[in-house]
Design an enzyme around this catalytic site. Structure first.
Site, PDB file in Angstrom:
ATOM      1  CE  LYS A   1       0.086  60.852  -0.147  1.00 22.46           C
ATOM      2  NZ  LYS A   1      -1.270  60.331   0.190  1.00 22.46           N
TER       3      LYS A   1
ATOM      4  N   GLY B   1      -0.781  68.954   6.666  1.00 15.81           N
ATOM      5  CA  GLY B   1      -1.056  67.762   7.459  1.00 15.81           C
ATOM      6  C   GLY B   1      -0.517  67.938   8.864  1.00 15.81           C
ATOM      7  CB  SER B   2       0.126  65.472  11.501  1.00 19.00           C
ATOM      8  OG  SER B   2       0.974  64.603  10.789  1.00 19.00           O
ATOM      9  CB  THR B   3       3.286  69.207  13.819  1.00 16.60           C
ATOM     10  OG1 THR B   3       2.514  70.396  13.653  1.00 16.60           O
ATOM     11  CG2 THR B   3       4.683  69.569  14.281  1.00 16.60           C
ATOM     12  CD  GLU B   4       3.531  61.567  14.290  1.00 18.13           C
ATOM     13  OE1 GLU B   4       2.343  61.880  14.459  1.00 18.13           O
ATOM     14  OE2 GLU B   4       3.949  60.404  14.382  1.00 18.13           O
TER      15      GLU B   4
ATOM     16  N   GLY C   1       4.963  66.591   8.913  1.00 21.39           N
ATOM     17  CA  GLY C   1       5.673  67.755   8.367  1.00 21.39           C
ATOM     18  C   GLY C   1       7.175  67.646   8.594  1.00 21.39           C
TER      19      GLY C   1
ATOM     20  CD  GLU D   1      -2.501  74.670   6.892  1.00 22.22           C
ATOM     21  OE1 GLU D   1      -2.639  74.386   8.103  1.00 22.22           O
ATOM     22  OE2 GLU D   1      -3.323  74.374   6.018  1.00 22.22           O
TER      23      GLU D   1
ATOM     24  CB  CYS E   1      -4.922  72.568  10.837  1.00 12.46           C
ATOM     25  SG  CYS E   1      -5.402  73.520   9.402  1.00 12.46           S
TER      26      CYS E   1
ATOM     27  CD  GLU F   1      -3.813  69.413  15.156  1.00  8.87           C
ATOM     28  OE1 GLU F   1      -2.848  68.781  14.715  1.00  8.87           O
ATOM     29  OE2 GLU F   1      -4.364  70.338  14.529  1.00  8.87           O
TER      30      GLU F   1
HETATM   31  P1  ADP Z   1      -3.343  62.721   9.579  1.00  6.26           P
HETATM   32  O1  ADP Z   1      -2.451  62.248  10.703  1.00  6.26           O
HETATM   33  O2  ADP Z   1      -4.301  63.732  10.009  1.00  6.26           O
HETATM   34  O3  ADP Z   1      -3.897  61.617   8.734  1.00  6.26           O
HETATM   35  P2  ADP Z   1      -1.067  63.152   8.018  1.00  6.26           P
HETATM   36  O4  ADP Z   1      -0.154  64.267   8.314  1.00  6.26           O
HETATM   37  O5  ADP Z   1      -0.685  61.783   8.440  1.00  6.26           O
HETATM   38  O6  ADP Z   1      -2.440  63.549   8.630  1.00  6.26           O
HETATM   39  O7  ADP Z   1      -1.426  63.067   6.490  1.00  6.26           O
HETATM   40  C1  ADP Z   1      -1.486  64.155   5.611  1.00  6.26           C
HETATM   41  C2  ADP Z   1      -0.970  63.714   4.268  1.00  6.26           C
HETATM   42  O8  ADP Z   1       0.392  63.315   4.415  1.00  6.26           O
HETATM   43  C3  ADP Z   1      -1.683  62.513   3.659  1.00  6.26           C
HETATM   44  O9  ADP Z   1      -1.767  62.694   2.245  1.00  6.26           O
HETATM   45  C4  ADP Z   1      -0.757  61.365   3.978  1.00  6.26           C
HETATM   46  O10 ADP Z   1      -0.856  60.282   3.084  1.00  6.26           O
HETATM   47  C5  ADP Z   1       0.590  62.034   3.853  1.00  6.26           C
HETATM   48  N1  ADP Z   1       1.688  61.367   4.579  1.00  6.26           N
HETATM   49  C6  ADP Z   1       1.624  60.637   5.708  1.00  6.26           C
HETATM   50  N2  ADP Z   1       2.840  60.172   6.053  1.00  6.26           N
HETATM   51  C7  ADP Z   1       3.713  60.639   5.117  1.00  6.26           C
HETATM   52  C8  ADP Z   1       5.130  60.523   4.911  1.00  6.26           C
HETATM   53  N3  ADP Z   1       5.894  59.833   5.739  1.00  6.26           N
HETATM   54  N4  ADP Z   1       5.673  61.138   3.837  1.00  6.26           N
HETATM   55  C9  ADP Z   1       4.920  61.855   2.991  1.00  6.26           C
HETATM   56  N5  ADP Z   1       3.579  61.991   3.130  1.00  6.26           N
HETATM   57  C10 ADP Z   1       2.980  61.404   4.172  1.00  6.26           C
END
Ligand code: ADP
Length: 499
Positions: free
Chosen positions: A197, A250-253, A255, A272, A306, A403
């Site tokens: 995705k 992606g973000s720690t949140e 993750g 990561e 990151c 961050e």
């Molecule tokens: P940013 O905050 O920098 O956009 P994210 O961590 O939100 O980074 O996004 C990284 C990836 O995770 C993207 O492909 C996003 O669509 C996906 N993503 C965001 N929220 C969720 C979630 N709740 N479950 C699974 N994937 C998610």
């Protein structure tokens, strides 16, 4: 801003690619979303719609997982020799390289990054990943194990390293093609099948990669690509009961959400995540290199990396010189649309990201930080921000602790190199760090004390498919790249036979 005359024209293939309404790649077929919905991907240099893409959701993820499961269990992929797998992967690397210019243009339009950066970094590195892991396809081995308690010759025990199965991969928007390659290449080498995705902000290069995956001749269902939103398609993939492993960048949140979603079937998880990486300049450093290196550590990719060197620690004797130097470097950076040949820094990826970064700038300046360069948005069209250097900060400020994921560095003086590791480690993150010094003893002593997955000495942002990358603490679980990542895509089976 760019003049029209200076801007190269868009490659014909790129303009016809963006003009299509893009579908999902499921089981080797380009398929509309079950809901029939599409979403827009925007050009961050203008804020205008760039392309329309089918919006994958739970049902599409389910179809893609079924296709990946069938390909894994019974399809031609399940019987293919490692050598043949490697050959297909090498071919894919060659195709990525063949279409380098197309990929670079698409990436620049969709993500905003300077075209010259996409040409020199993103696309060649992505191609190299497919080649590096093509070599690994034939080298994934088990061991023979002498049993410690059994009499000699009574047992034959060995391990098999087998593919983990169907993997869900969720990637971010900062290096869209490269992140796809980081994820897909080792999973293919291990023999897994994939549902990828891409980020909703930047789905285009992954979709083009999907076309090349077909052109290379991968069997149907081995790689499925389902763009869509994180809260819907991403969440469905992370939670899917028939996915054996989820890999996330992606973000720690987010993750942490992935981890919770994965708990349902205890799928394997690798993460990561974010960072707030310290970059330490000692008085004895080669200052010209340190200043240029510290600038590129934070400003590369609009600061949207990151591992960005976002906390600059400078030994007291050099503080003014380094701050002056990096501020001058920041002022020299030409912030322009990525297609402008003179662009050194493009726009941030989205309006949301612009608001986030500007919010941090306002909060830092309000709390008493001073900008010695930048400090604000550029213009009012597109999502451009000035490269920013903040001084007079303290370790309670949000700009120092959180961050930002933008071109903003905080500079802090320190007096004793023996104590700097404590300040460098004063963060929830542990992704990367930089050290600038001519003294090898100091360099390696400090490298050992810093809690981070990567430490760069007299360099920064050096990436290679062979070099493991990942985080300590809340920067993640596991490592990408090198042979370490293959452990995430394989299971160990111990076989023990009485003789
Ligand atoms: P940013 O905050 O920098 O956009 P994210 O961590 O939100 O980074 O996004 C990284 C990836 O995770 C993207 O492909 C996003 O669509 C996906 N993503 C965001 N929220 C969720 C979630 N709740 N479950 C699974 N994937 C998610």
């Amino acid at each position: 801003m760019a003049t029209a005359a200076a801007t190269p024209s868009i490659d014909h293939n790129v303009s016809s690619f963006v003009a299509k309404t893009h579908k999902l790649l499921i089981n080797g077929k380009w398929t509309a979303a079950a809901s029939g919905k599409t979403f827009a991907s925007y050009n961050p240099a203008t804020g205008e719609v760039l392309a329309n893409v089918a919006e994958g959701d739970r049902e599409d993820i389910d179809r893609a997982v079924k296709a990946a499961r069938a390909a894994f269990e019974t399809g031609p992929w399940s019987k293919m020799s490692p050598s043949e797998r490697g050959r297909l992967m090498w071919k894919l690397g060659d195709l990525v390289e063949k279409y380098l210019e197309e990929f670079a243009q698409l990436e620049s339009l969709d993500n905003g990054k300077p075209l010259k950066v996409a040409r020199a970094a993103d696309v060649p590195l992505a191609a190299d990943h497919f080649r590096y892991y093509a070599g690994w396809a034939t080298k994934i081995e088990g061991n023979t194990i002498p049993l410690g308690l059994a009499p000699r010759g009574k047992f034959l025990a060995y391990t098999l390293r087998e593919p983990v199965g169907v993997v869900g991969q969720i990637i971010p928007w900062n290096f869209p093609l490269l992140m796809a390659a980081w994820k897909i290449a080792p999973a293919l080498a291990a023999g897994c099948t994939i549902v990828l995705k891409p980020a909703e902000q930047t789905p285009l290069t992954a979709l083009r990669l999907g076309e090349l995956i077909q052109e290379a001749g991968f069997p149907d269902g081995v790689v499925n690509i389902v763009p869509g939103y994180g809260e819907t398609a991403g969440a469905a993939l992370a939670a899917h009961p028939d996915v054996d492993k989820v890999a996330f960048t992606g973000s720690t949140e987010v993750g942490k959400l992935i981890l919770q979603a994965a708990a349902g079937n205890l799928k394997k998880v690798s993460l990561e995540l974010g960072g707030k990486s310290p970059n330490v300049v000692l008085d004895d450093a080669d200052m010209d290199k340190a200043i240029a290196g510290a600038a590129s550590a934070i400003f590369f990719n609009q600061g949207q990396t990151c591992c960005a060197g976002s906390r600059l620690f400078i030994e007291k004797g050099s503080f003014d010189k380094v701050v002056d130097g990096i501020s001058k470097e920041a002022d020299k950076i030409r912030v322009r649309p990525g297609f402008d040949p003179d662009s050194d820094m493009g726009p941030l990826v989205s309006e949301e990201q612009l608001n986030r970064v500007c919010g941090y700038l306002e909060s830092g300046l309000k709390e008493g930080a001073k900008a010695t360069a930048g400090g604000a948005r550029v213009g009012d069209k597109g999502y451009f921000v000035k490269p920013t250097v903040l001084v007079n900060t303290n370790d309670k400020m949000k700009v120092v602790r959180e961050e930002i994921f933008g071109p903003v560095v905080t500079a802090t003086p320190f007096s004793d190199p023996n104590d700097i590791a404590v300040a460098a480690n004063d963060t929830i993150y542990g992704l990367a760090a930089g050290i600038w010094t001519r003294d090898i003893k100091k360099a390696h002593t400090l490298a050992a004390k810093i809690k981070a997955g990567t430490v760069w000495i007299n360099c920064y942002n050096v990436f290679d498919a062979a070099l493991p990358f990942g985080g300590y603490k809340q920067s993640g679980w596991g490592r990408e790249m090198g042979h370490e990542v293959l452990e995430h895509y394989t299971e160990i089976k111990s076989v023990c036979a009485a003789l």
